[in-house]
Design a protein around this motif. Sequence first.
Motif, PDB file in Angstrom:
ATOM      1  N   PHE A 177       5.234 -22.072  -5.072  1.00 36.72           N
ATOM      2  CA  PHE A 177       6.457 -21.466  -5.079  1.00 36.72           C
ATOM      3  C   PHE A 177       7.429 -21.428  -3.723  1.00 36.72           C
ATOM      4  CE2 PHE A 177       3.383 -18.594  -3.511  1.00 36.72           C
ATOM      5  CZ  PHE A 177       2.581 -18.645  -4.277  1.00 36.72           C
ATOM      6  N   THR A 179      12.444 -11.580   6.130  1.00 34.96           N
ATOM      7  CA  THR A 179      13.817 -11.616   6.749  1.00 34.96           C
ATOM      8  C   THR A 179      13.600 -10.664   7.850  1.00 34.96           C
ATOM      9  OG1 THR A 179      15.184 -12.269   4.672  1.00 34.96           O
ATOM     10  CG2 THR A 179      16.268 -11.300   6.463  1.00 34.96           C
ATOM     11  N   GLY A 223      12.948 -13.267  -5.077  1.00 36.42           N
ATOM     12  CA  GLY A 223      11.674 -13.639  -4.391  1.00 36.42           C
ATOM     13  C   GLY A 223      11.595 -12.310  -3.307  1.00 36.42           C
ATOM     14  N   ASP A 270       9.129 -10.960  -7.375  1.00 38.48           N
ATOM     15  CA  ASP A 270       8.344 -12.166  -6.911  1.00 38.48           C
ATOM     16  C   ASP A 270       7.260 -12.537  -7.676  1.00 38.48           C
ATOM     17  OD1 ASP A 270       8.448 -12.546  -3.362  1.00 38.48           O
ATOM     18  OD2 ASP A 270       6.719 -13.372  -4.616  1.00 38.48           O
TER      19      ASP A 270
HETATM   20  C1  LIG Z   1      11.356 -16.380   2.218  1.00 35.85           C
HETATM   21  S1  LIG Z   1      10.461 -15.449   1.018  1.00 35.85           S
HETATM   22  C2  LIG Z   1      11.720 -14.078   1.230  1.00 35.85           C
HETATM   23  C3  LIG Z   1      11.350 -12.707   1.018  1.00 35.85           C
HETATM   24  C4  LIG Z   1      12.369 -11.557   1.036  1.00 35.85           C
HETATM   25  N1  LIG Z   1      13.474 -11.868  -0.004  1.00 35.85           N
HETATM   26  C5  LIG Z   1      12.931 -11.448   2.372  1.00 35.85           C
HETATM   27  O1  LIG Z   1      14.117 -12.173   2.758  1.00 35.85           O
HETATM   28  O2  LIG Z   1      12.131 -10.893   3.214  1.00 35.85           O
HETATM   29  C6  LIG Z   1      10.651 -16.171  -0.421  1.00 35.85           C
HETATM   30  C7  LIG Z   1       9.898 -15.371  -1.552  1.00 35.85           C
HETATM   31  O3  LIG Z   1      10.346 -15.795  -2.592  1.00 35.85           O
HETATM   32  C8  LIG Z   1       9.116 -15.994  -3.640  1.00 35.85           C
HETATM   33  N2  LIG Z   1       9.288 -16.856  -4.514  1.00 35.85           N
HETATM   34  C9  LIG Z   1       9.562 -18.171  -4.410  1.00 35.85           C
HETATM   35  N3  LIG Z   1       9.923 -18.845  -5.607  1.00 35.85           N
HETATM   36  C10 LIG Z   1       9.808 -17.950  -6.749  1.00 35.85           C
HETATM   37  C11 LIG Z   1       9.974 -17.894  -8.075  1.00 35.85           C
HETATM   38  N4  LIG Z   1      10.031 -19.081  -8.691  1.00 35.85           N
HETATM   39  N5  LIG Z   1      10.001 -16.779  -8.565  1.00 35.85           N
HETATM   40  C12 LIG Z   1       9.424 -15.554  -7.978  1.00 35.85           C
HETATM   41  N6  LIG Z   1       9.336 -15.545  -6.601  1.00 35.85           N
HETATM   42  C13 LIG Z   1       9.307 -16.671  -5.801  1.00 35.85           C
HETATM   43  C14 LIG Z   1       8.099 -16.087  -2.736  1.00 35.85           C
HETATM   44  O4  LIG Z   1       6.775 -15.844  -3.202  1.00 35.85           O
HETATM   45  C15 LIG Z   1       8.476 -15.398  -1.342  1.00 35.85           C
HETATM   46  O5  LIG Z   1       7.708 -14.349  -1.462  1.00 35.85           O
END
Ligand SMILES: C[S@@+](CC[C@H](N)C(=O)[O-])C[C@H]1O[C@@H](n2cnc3c(N)ncnc32)[C@H](O)[C@@H]1O
Length: 281
Positions: free
Chosen positions: A26, A32, A56, A78
């Motif tokens: 994923f 952030t 996410g 997530d």
């Molecule tokens: C780069 S992190 C960003 C976390 C948070 N939004 C922040 O900005 O602090 C991306 C998150 O998206 C989640 N993620 C990626 N693809 C996903 C999906 N198809 N469905 C749900 N969550 C997903 C990952 O598990 C990860 O925790």
Amino acid sequence: MKRWIRGLVLSAAVCAAPGVFAQGSFGPYVPTPTIIVDRLLDMGSVTGKDYLIDLGSGDGRIVITASKKFGARGHGIDIQEKLVALANQNAASEGVADKVKFVIGDIMEADLSQASIITTYLLPSTITKLVPKFLAELKPGTRIVSHDYPINPLAYEKVVSFDLEEKIKISGTPLTVLYLYVIPARVNGEWSLNLTAPGAAAKPLNLRIEQRPESIAGSVEIGGARVPLRDLKVSGEEISFSYAAGAAGAVALRGSVKGAQMSGAVVSSPTAAKSWSAQRK
Ligand SMILES: C[S@@+](CC[C@H](N)C(=O)[O-])C[C@H]1O[C@@H](n2cnc3c(N)ncnc32)[C@H](O)[C@@H]1O
């Protein structure tokens, strides 16, 4: 640096961030930085009336901050169970568990229709797949703020970039880019346009709009000829455009779209028309 080069640099850098984040099929978990959370919420003009969905949501910091700072409600989704548990714990310890929650799920299958603002920090390969869902489910006027990656092919309303030292350990570069999108009203198609001058019987004009995710164009039919619309802009429910009305001068209109109806004020016109309306054909 050109925008697409920045995109490639950021994309390659986040994907390559050495051992900093748990990575599954994923994509990586990359929180952030808090300074950027604040900038992102400011860019989205979040208020206490908003319902924010973070796609996410990681440790929940974006939704939790939106609630603590602005009183917004919302939820995060997530795919990683442990992160969802952590985010719910954080919401409780920050005293906002009555306003925000975090759920396990795949963002591709989530219902987004409740959102007035969406936030994302997702890789381009993921975010681009969400575009049809955004356009189908989100209400006109819903804002989307994306951290570091453009939501191609949508046209953004605003972009800001700045350097933050903290980003070097995340993406190998201090460069941070935030993109703001506003879901436009659906105006694609044929409309019957009426300009109302006091005491005069108005003859409707045929208005045609071709709206695509990345572009918008249109024309009005005047005297059997198609006259292109100029400065056509749709932002949320607001619309504005102008067109040349022969030798007499230009017509400029501004208004709002409500489903199959548009209406508004005549900004300028060679006639005495003060208001206008349009009905979808
Ligand atoms: C780069 S992190 C960003 C976390 C948070 N939004 C922040 O900005 O602090 C991306 C998150 O998206 C989640 N993620 C990626 N693809 C996903 C999906 N198809 N469905 C749900 N969550 C997903 C990952 O598990 C990860 O925790």
